[in-house]
Design an enzyme around this catalytic site. Structure first.
Site, PDB file in Angstrom:
ATOM      1  N   ARG A   1      -0.643  -9.041  13.587  1.00 43.70           N
ATOM      2  CA  ARG A   1      -1.206  -8.034  12.671  1.00 43.70           C
ATOM      3  C   ARG A   1      -2.069  -8.695  11.598  1.00 43.70           C
ATOM      4  O   ARG A   1      -3.099  -8.156  11.197  1.00 43.70           O
ATOM      5  CB  ARG A   1      -0.082  -7.221  12.017  1.00 43.70           C
ATOM      6  CG  ARG A   1       0.555  -6.219  12.979  1.00 43.70           C
ATOM      7  CD  ARG A   1       1.917  -5.769  12.510  1.00 43.70           C
ATOM      8  NE  ARG A   1       1.886  -5.010  11.278  1.00 43.70           N
ATOM      9  CZ  ARG A   1       2.927  -4.870  10.470  1.00 43.70           C
ATOM     10  NH1 ARG A   1       4.087  -5.447  10.752  1.00 43.70           N
ATOM     11  NH2 ARG A   1       2.816  -4.172   9.378  1.00 43.70           N
TER      12      ARG A   1
ATOM     13  N   LYS B   1       0.838  -1.210   0.000  1.00 43.32           N
ATOM     14  CA  LYS B   1       0.000   0.000   0.000  1.00 43.32           C
ATOM     15  C   LYS B   1       0.874   1.262   0.000  1.00 43.32           C
ATOM     16  O   LYS B   1       0.702   2.156  -0.813  1.00 43.32           O
ATOM     17  CB  LYS B   1      -0.925   0.017   1.233  1.00 43.32           C
ATOM     18  CG  LYS B   1      -1.818  -1.206   1.353  1.00 43.32           C
ATOM     19  CD  LYS B   1      -2.717  -1.146   2.582  1.00 43.32           C
ATOM     20  CE  LYS B   1      -1.998  -1.235   3.912  1.00 43.32           C
ATOM     21  NZ  LYS B   1      -1.364  -2.531   4.207  1.00 43.32           N
TER      22      LYS B   1
ATOM     23  N   ARG C   1      11.950  -5.491   5.180  1.00 42.65           N
ATOM     24  CA  ARG C   1      11.696  -4.037   5.150  1.00 42.65           C
ATOM     25  C   ARG C   1      12.646  -3.300   6.098  1.00 42.65           C
ATOM     26  O   ARG C   1      12.909  -3.738   7.207  1.00 42.65           O
ATOM     27  CB  ARG C   1      10.257  -3.737   5.558  1.00 42.65           C
ATOM     28  CG  ARG C   1      10.039  -2.245   5.742  1.00 42.65           C
ATOM     29  CD  ARG C   1       8.615  -1.833   5.703  1.00 42.65           C
ATOM     30  NE  ARG C   1       7.784  -2.532   6.672  1.00 42.65           N
ATOM     31  CZ  ARG C   1       6.461  -2.417   6.710  1.00 42.65           C
ATOM     32  NH1 ARG C   1       5.837  -1.670   5.836  1.00 42.65           N
ATOM     33  NH2 ARG C   1       5.765  -3.064   7.611  1.00 42.65           N
TER      34      ARG C   1
ATOM     35  N   ARG D   1      -9.751   1.216   8.729  1.00 39.88           N
ATOM     36  CA  ARG D   1      -9.358  -0.171   8.981  1.00 39.88           C
ATOM     37  C   ARG D   1     -10.437  -0.932   9.735  1.00 39.88           C
ATOM     38  O   ARG D   1     -10.259  -2.112  10.040  1.00 39.88           O
ATOM     39  CB  ARG D   1      -8.112  -0.161   9.837  1.00 39.88           C
ATOM     40  CG  ARG D   1      -6.931  -0.847   9.193  1.00 39.88           C
ATOM     41  CD  ARG D   1      -5.769  -0.335   9.944  1.00 39.88           C
ATOM     42  NE  ARG D   1      -4.615  -1.117   9.920  1.00 39.88           N
ATOM     43  CZ  ARG D   1      -3.474  -0.681   9.383  1.00 39.88           C
ATOM     44  NH1 ARG D   1      -3.425   0.442   8.728  1.00 39.88           N
ATOM     45  NH2 ARG D   1      -2.413  -1.397   9.506  1.00 39.88           N
TER      46      ARG D   1
ATOM     47  N   ARG E   1      11.268  -2.175  11.393  1.00 47.00           N
ATOM     48  CA  ARG E   1      10.157  -1.631  12.168  1.00 47.00           C
ATOM     49  C   ARG E   1       9.908  -2.570  13.339  1.00 47.00           C
ATOM     50  O   ARG E   1       9.958  -3.783  13.162  1.00 47.00           O
ATOM     51  CB  ARG E   1       8.910  -1.546  11.279  1.00 47.00           C
ATOM     52  CG  ARG E   1       8.433  -0.130  11.090  1.00 47.00           C
ATOM     53  CD  ARG E   1       7.398  -0.027  10.031  1.00 47.00           C
ATOM     54  NE  ARG E   1       6.137  -0.659  10.387  1.00 47.00           N
ATOM     55  CZ  ARG E   1       5.027  -0.553   9.652  1.00 47.00           C
ATOM     56  NH1 ARG E   1       5.032   0.156   8.553  1.00 47.00           N
ATOM     57  NH2 ARG E   1       3.915  -1.153  10.017  1.00 47.00           N
TER      58      ARG E   1
HETATM   59  P1  AP5 Z   1       4.823  -1.563   2.072  1.00 48.34           P
HETATM   60  O1  AP5 Z   1       4.492  -0.824   0.829  1.00 48.34           O
HETATM   61  O2  AP5 Z   1       5.430  -0.804   3.214  1.00 48.34           O
HETATM   62  O3  AP5 Z   1       3.537  -2.367   2.560  1.00 48.34           O
HETATM   63  P2  AP5 Z   1       2.214  -1.848   3.243  1.00 48.34           P
HETATM   64  O4  AP5 Z   1       1.067  -2.532   2.596  1.00 48.34           O
HETATM   65  O5  AP5 Z   1       2.194  -0.348   3.295  1.00 48.34           O
HETATM   66  O6  AP5 Z   1       2.405  -2.522   4.667  1.00 48.34           O
HETATM   67  P3  AP5 Z   1       2.506  -1.961   6.128  1.00 48.34           P
HETATM   68  O7  AP5 Z   1       3.160  -3.062   6.921  1.00 48.34           O
HETATM   69  O8  AP5 Z   1       3.134  -0.609   6.219  1.00 48.34           O
HETATM   70  O9  AP5 Z   1       1.009  -1.842   6.456  1.00 48.34           O
HETATM   71  P4  AP5 Z   1       0.318  -1.968   7.765  1.00 48.34           P
HETATM   72  O10 AP5 Z   1      -1.000  -1.727   7.243  1.00 48.34           O
HETATM   73  O11 AP5 Z   1       0.454  -3.187   8.570  1.00 48.34           O
HETATM   74  O12 AP5 Z   1       1.103  -0.905   8.694  1.00 48.34           O
HETATM   75  P5  AP5 Z   1       0.764   0.599   9.053  1.00 48.34           P
HETATM   76  O13 AP5 Z   1       2.030   1.328   9.088  1.00 48.34           O
HETATM   77  O14 AP5 Z   1      -0.354   1.106   8.228  1.00 48.34           O
HETATM   78  O15 AP5 Z   1       5.783  -2.789   1.678  1.00 48.34           O
HETATM   79  C1  AP5 Z   1       6.362  -3.631   2.665  1.00 48.34           C
HETATM   80  C2  AP5 Z   1       7.773  -4.036   2.216  1.00 48.34           C
HETATM   81  O16 AP5 Z   1       7.707  -4.790   1.013  1.00 48.34           O
HETATM   82  C3  AP5 Z   1       8.689  -2.834   1.911  1.00 48.34           C
HETATM   83  O17 AP5 Z   1       9.976  -3.153   2.328  1.00 48.34           O
HETATM   84  C4  AP5 Z   1       8.623  -2.697   0.369  1.00 48.34           C
HETATM   85  O18 AP5 Z   1       9.828  -2.174  -0.145  1.00 48.34           O
HETATM   86  C5  AP5 Z   1       8.402  -4.140  -0.061  1.00 48.34           C
HETATM   87  N1  AP5 Z   1       7.501  -4.211  -1.231  1.00 48.34           N
HETATM   88  C6  AP5 Z   1       6.380  -3.469  -1.437  1.00 48.34           C
HETATM   89  N2  AP5 Z   1       5.773  -3.843  -2.596  1.00 48.34           N
HETATM   90  C7  AP5 Z   1       6.540  -4.854  -3.102  1.00 48.34           C
HETATM   91  C8  AP5 Z   1       6.421  -5.668  -4.275  1.00 48.34           C
HETATM   92  N3  AP5 Z   1       5.413  -5.513  -5.147  1.00 48.34           N
HETATM   93  N4  AP5 Z   1       7.357  -6.623  -4.483  1.00 48.34           N
HETATM   94  C9  AP5 Z   1       8.383  -6.784  -3.605  1.00 48.34           C
HETATM   95  N5  AP5 Z   1       8.556  -6.048  -2.486  1.00 48.34           N
HETATM   96  C10 AP5 Z   1       7.630  -5.093  -2.234  1.00 48.34           C
HETATM   97  O19 AP5 Z   1       0.176   0.431  10.524  1.00 48.34           O
HETATM   98  C11 AP5 Z   1       1.007   0.135  11.623  1.00 48.34           C
HETATM   99  C12 AP5 Z   1       0.173   0.125  12.905  1.00 48.34           C
HETATM  100  O20 AP5 Z   1      -0.405   1.428  13.124  1.00 48.34           O
HETATM  101  C13 AP5 Z   1      -1.010  -0.830  12.922  1.00 48.34           C
HETATM  102  O21 AP5 Z   1      -0.630  -2.144  13.278  1.00 48.34           O
HETATM  103  C14 AP5 Z   1      -1.898  -0.163  13.987  1.00 48.34           C
HETATM  104  O22 AP5 Z   1      -1.436  -0.414  15.290  1.00 48.34           O
HETATM  105  C15 AP5 Z   1      -1.705   1.317  13.701  1.00 48.34           C
HETATM  106  N6  AP5 Z   1      -2.695   1.816  12.722  1.00 48.34           N
HETATM  107  C16 AP5 Z   1      -2.440   2.310  11.480  1.00 48.34           C
HETATM  108  N7  AP5 Z   1      -3.592   2.656  10.886  1.00 48.34           N
HETATM  109  C17 AP5 Z   1      -4.580   2.384  11.747  1.00 48.34           C
HETATM  110  C18 AP5 Z   1      -6.001   2.510  11.687  1.00 48.34           C
HETATM  111  N8  AP5 Z   1      -6.620   3.000  10.602  1.00 48.34           N
HETATM  112  N9  AP5 Z   1      -6.720   2.104  12.758  1.00 48.34           N
HETATM  113  C19 AP5 Z   1      -6.123   1.644  13.869  1.00 48.34           C
HETATM  114  N10 AP5 Z   1      -4.788   1.475  13.995  1.00 48.34           N
HETATM  115  C20 AP5 Z   1      -4.022   1.860  12.934  1.00 48.34           C
END
Ligand code: AP5
Length: 219
Positions: A172, A13, A128, A88, A161
Site C-alpha cells: 500500500r 485521515k 489498528r 487517489r 483489517r
Molecule cells: P486512521 O485514521 O484509520 O488512518 P488513515 O489515514 O485513515 O489510514 P487508512 O489505512 O484507513 O487509509 P488507507 O488510505 O490506506 O485505507 P482506505 O481504507 O482508505 O488511523 C490508523 C490507526 O492509527 C488507527 O488505529 C488510529 O486509531 C491510529 N491513529 C490515528 N491517528 C493517530 C495519531 N495521531 N496518533 C496515534 N495513533 C493514531 O483504503 C483501503 C483500500 O481501499 C485501498 O488500499 C484501495 O484498495 C481501496 N481504495 C480506497 N479508496 C480508493 C480510491 N480512491 N481509489 C482506488 N482504491 C481505493
C-alpha cells in the site's frame, strides 16, 4: 468547507475526519469505508473491489469514482464534506473537478496532506482494530476500546483489517508513492494544498488541523 484528506495509509485521515464530524457535523465520505460496507452487504461492486483491496492495490478509477460521485449526488450543492481517501489518482481528481463544475457544486476549498514517517505508519496500522459490526476504528494503545476486543458503539467484535498485514502495508505504501503522491503537485499547482504533521498524538494532530482551518477561515 469542502476538504480532501490526503496522506499515506495510517496518516490519521479517518481519525481526523471523525473528529471533525463529532465537532462540526462535517459529512465524511471515506472511500475505503464505503468499499468495505459494500463488501459486507455482498454488493457486486464490493466483491469486485475486494480482490484489489486485499492485496493493497487501488480499485479501478471508474469503479471508485462512480461510487463516490453517487454519494456526492445525495449532498446539497453547498454541503460541507471531507473526502477521506478519494481522489487517489490524478484521473480521479480530474473527474471530481469536472463533476463539481458540471453540477454547479461548490468546489474543493483545501486539500490537507497529513505528513508522517513510514516507521510510525507501520506501528499505527499494526495496532489498528476495526469493529466487524459497524466499522468503528480503534488502536490497541492509542485509542483503546473501553472493553478489550469489543466496540464501544455497538458491542461488535474488533479485528485487524485484512490489509494491515506487514506485506500488504508495504504494498500500500508503494502504491501510495507511485499513484497518489503525484496528487500533491496537482493540488499544489491549484494553490489548495496545505500540510499538517501526521506524526503527532491524535489530539495534537487535531489541534494543528483546527488551527489551519481557522487560519483559512473555514471554521
Ligand atoms: P486512521 O485514521 O484509520 O488512518 P488513515 O489515514 O485513515 O489510514 P487508512 O489505512 O484507513 O487509509 P488507507 O488510505 O490506506 O485505507 P482506505 O481504507 O482508505 O488511523 C490508523 C490507526 O492509527 C488507527 O488505529 C488510529 O486509531 C491510529 N491513529 C490515528 N491517528 C493517530 C495519531 N495521531 N496518533 C496515534 N495513533 C493514531 O483504503 C483501503 C483500500 O481501499 C485501498 O488500499 C484501495 O484498495 C481501496 N481504495 C480506497 N479508496 C480508493 C480510491 N480512491 N481509489 C482506488 N482504491 C481505493
Amino acid at each position: 468547507m469542502r476538504l480532501i484528506f490526503l496522506g499515506p495509509p495510517g496518516a490519521g485521515k479517518g481519525t481526523q475526519a471523525s473528529l471533525l464530524l463529532q465537532r462540526y457535523g462535517t459529512v465524511s465520505l471515506a472511500s475505503g469505508d464505503i468499499l468495505r460496507e459494500a463488501l459486507r452487504r455482498g454488493d457486486p461492486i464490493g466483491r469486485q473491489a475486494h480482490q484489489y483491496m486485499e492485496n493493497g492495490s487501488l480499485v479501478p478509477d471508474e469503479v471508485i469514482t462512480e461510487l463516490i460521485l453517487q454519494r456526492l449526488e445525495t449532498l446539497g450543492k453547498e454541503q460541507s464534506f471531507v473526502l477521506d481517501g478519494f481522489p487517489r489518482t490524478e484521473a480521479q481528481a480530474r473527474a471530481l473537478d469536472v463533476w463539481l463544475e458540471r453540477r454547479g457544486h461548490k468546489r474543493i476549498d483545501r486539500v490537507v496532506d497529513f505528513d508522517i514517517s513510514e516507521e510510525k505508519i507501520v506501528r499505527r496500522l499494526a495496532g489498528r482494530r476495526i469493529c466487524g459490526g459497524c466499522g468503528a476504528s480503534y488502536h490497541t494503545e492509542n485509542l483503546p476500546p473501553h472493553r478489550e476486543g469489543f466496540c464501544n458503539r455497538c458491542g461488535g467484535e474488533l479485528r485487524m483489517r485484512e490489509d494491515d498485514l506487514p506485506e500488504t502495508i508495504r504494498k500500500r505504501l508503494a502504491v501510495y508513492h507511485r499513484q497518489t503522491e503525484p496528487l500533491l503537485k496537482f493540488y499544489r499547482n491549484q494553490g489548495k494544498l496545505r500540510v499538517v504533521p501526521g506524526d503527532l498524538e491524535i489530539e495534537s494532530q487535531y489541534e494543528a488541523l483546527l488551527q489551519l482551518l481557522k487560519a483559512e477561515q473555514l471554521v
